[in-house]
Design an enzyme around this catalytic site. Structure first.
Site, mmCIF file in Angstrom:
data_model
loop_
_atom_site.group_PDB
_atom_site.id
_atom_site.type_symbol
_atom_site.label_atom_id
_atom_site.label_comp_id
_atom_site.label_asym_id
_atom_site.label_seq_id
_atom_site.Cartn_x
_atom_site.Cartn_y
_atom_site.Cartn_z
ATOM 1 N N GLU A 196 -6.061 -10.783 -1.164
ATOM 2 C CA GLU A 196 -6.866 -10.551 0.045
ATOM 3 C C GLU A 196 -8.352 -10.536 -0.313
ATOM 4 O OE1 GLU A 196 -5.469 -7.147 2.307
ATOM 5 O OE2 GLU A 196 -3.373 -7.587 1.842
ATOM 6 N N GLU A 232 0.803 -1.235 0.000
ATOM 7 C CA GLU A 232 0.000 0.000 0.000
ATOM 8 C C GLU A 232 0.838 1.289 0.000
ATOM 9 O OE1 GLU A 232 -2.593 -0.445 3.382
ATOM 10 O OE2 GLU A 232 -3.492 -2.280 2.619
#
Ligand code: 9MR
Length: 356
Positions: free
Chosen positions: A268, A163
């Site tokens: 995810e 991220e």
């Protein structure tokens, strides 16, 4: 006469109960994990099928553990390999839980994907860490190499950086970026590679399916690392998505990642059915079916990218009872392929259909 009235009332009640049942997931056939029908996600998928797992559930909950053993050929530790757990203070190194997950996986012949080395959600002590540029670099390198080195040959792959890109496509301002400069990302990959040259190294992020701007920035970053010869092997698409995300957007996310030539990990996956935070929502069979269709579409699209690039699909935990979403957003939701009783949902069948 009285008895007829009673019978009529009971019939009405039963009819009402049957109708409302019709509208809930309880009518969807499922197979308990204990039933060995020979079907599993790991044996059905031509690529590794995984889930994020939670160490305390693996230790304390036999049904959860049985489900992992039966269904998964890959696992990611949901939290135990994060820096906030492994190095919660400058002097405290804690590997007990991460070690447990790795041993559990080895015992059951399950691949381990490491999550995550460098993330903006870092332990608080870093905010007050005193050190010049060289000390920061040394601490950064030591952390990466200690963790990767410990699991050399045991952890197949790592989310090296997680991220690092903002929603608007710019580089996120994190403590790492501030102290180490913009090129910390490339150096994180180099340090990880030095510690375990055999490990597959991933850049992991979210948003590829809902933001063109962010997707392009992520792709530009990984393509630039690749063209510079930085040891990056894969791109992780977190894909925390929703039942009404468009197929076009999902396909764009998957196919554009494949165009980089790197391995692609849907890392995810979960499919929220209550993205609007409706506190009184119930999980109807219609929602279950729409969710199943979305799982099917994602799996089918992924299954069509070149085989050599299929690193695997990992859901973010296993059951609706263990999802991060209900805690984070304080709402009811049912994003995963198993319900909170460890039973298969329509989504499970959607996955199998996507693999056909
Ligand atoms: O699911 C994880 C949750 O239990 C943790 O509290 C949280 C903070 O460490 O991280 C969650 O997992 C995140 C993952 O590490 C990175 N992508 C987003 C995930 C959901 O927030």
């Amino acid at each position: 006469m009285k008895i007829y009235k009673r019978l009529f009332a009971v019939t009405l009640l039963l009819l009402f109960a049957a109708c409302s049942k019709e509208n809930t997931v309880t009518t969807i056939p499922y197979i308990t994990p204990e039933e060995s029908d020979g079907v599993s996600l790991k044996s059905s998928a031509p690529f590794p099928w995984g889930a994020a797992v939670n160490v305390s559930l693996i230790k304390s909950n036999a049904a959860y553990r049985a489900l992992v053993e039966k269904e998964m050929s890959s696992l990611t530790s949901e939290n135990e390999m994060k820096m906030s757990r492994i190095r919660s203070s400058q002097t405290a190194w804690y590997f007990t839980d991460a070690d447990y997950i790795v041993s559990f996986a080895q015992e059951h012949n399950i691949r381990v994907h490491g999550h995550t080395l460098i993330w903006h959600r870092s332990p608080a002590w870093l905010d007050t860490y005193q050190g010049d540029a060289a000390a920061w670099e040394a601490m950064f390198k030591e952390y990466i190499q200690t963790v990767v080195g410990r699991y050399k040959g045991k952890v197949t792959s790592w989310d090296v950086v997680n991220e690092a890109i903002n929603e608007d496509g710019t580089l996120r301002t994190s403590i790492w970026q501030q102290k180490l400069g913009n090129d910390y990302i490339a150096r994180a990959f180099q340090y990880a590679h030095e510690a375990d040259p055999g490990a597959l190294l991933f850049y992991n992020d979210y948003g590829n399916e809902y933001s063109t701007v962010k997707r392009e920035a992520i792709l530009a970053l990984v393509n630039s690392l690749k063209s510079r010869g930085i040891p990056i092997n894969g791109i992780g698409l977190q894909m925390h998505t929703r039942y009404n995300q468009s197929d076009v957007n999902l396909a764009n996310a998957i196919n554009s990642a494949a165009q980089t030539g790197l391995k692609v990990h849907i890392a995810e996956l979960d499919i929220a059915v209550n993205p609007d935070n409706n506190q009184s929502l119930t999980f109807t069979s219609s929602l279950a079916q729409q969710q199943a269709d979305k799982y099917k579409f994602i799996v089918k699209t992924y299954n069509a990218i070149p085989k050599a690039q299929q690193f695997g699909i990992t859901t973010w935990n296993l059951t609706d009872g263990d999802t991060w979403i209900t805690g984070e957003y304080k709402r009811p939701d049912w994003p995963l392929p198993f319900d909170s009783n460890y039973k298969r949902k329509a989504a499970y069948q959607g996955i199998l259909d996507g693999l056909k």
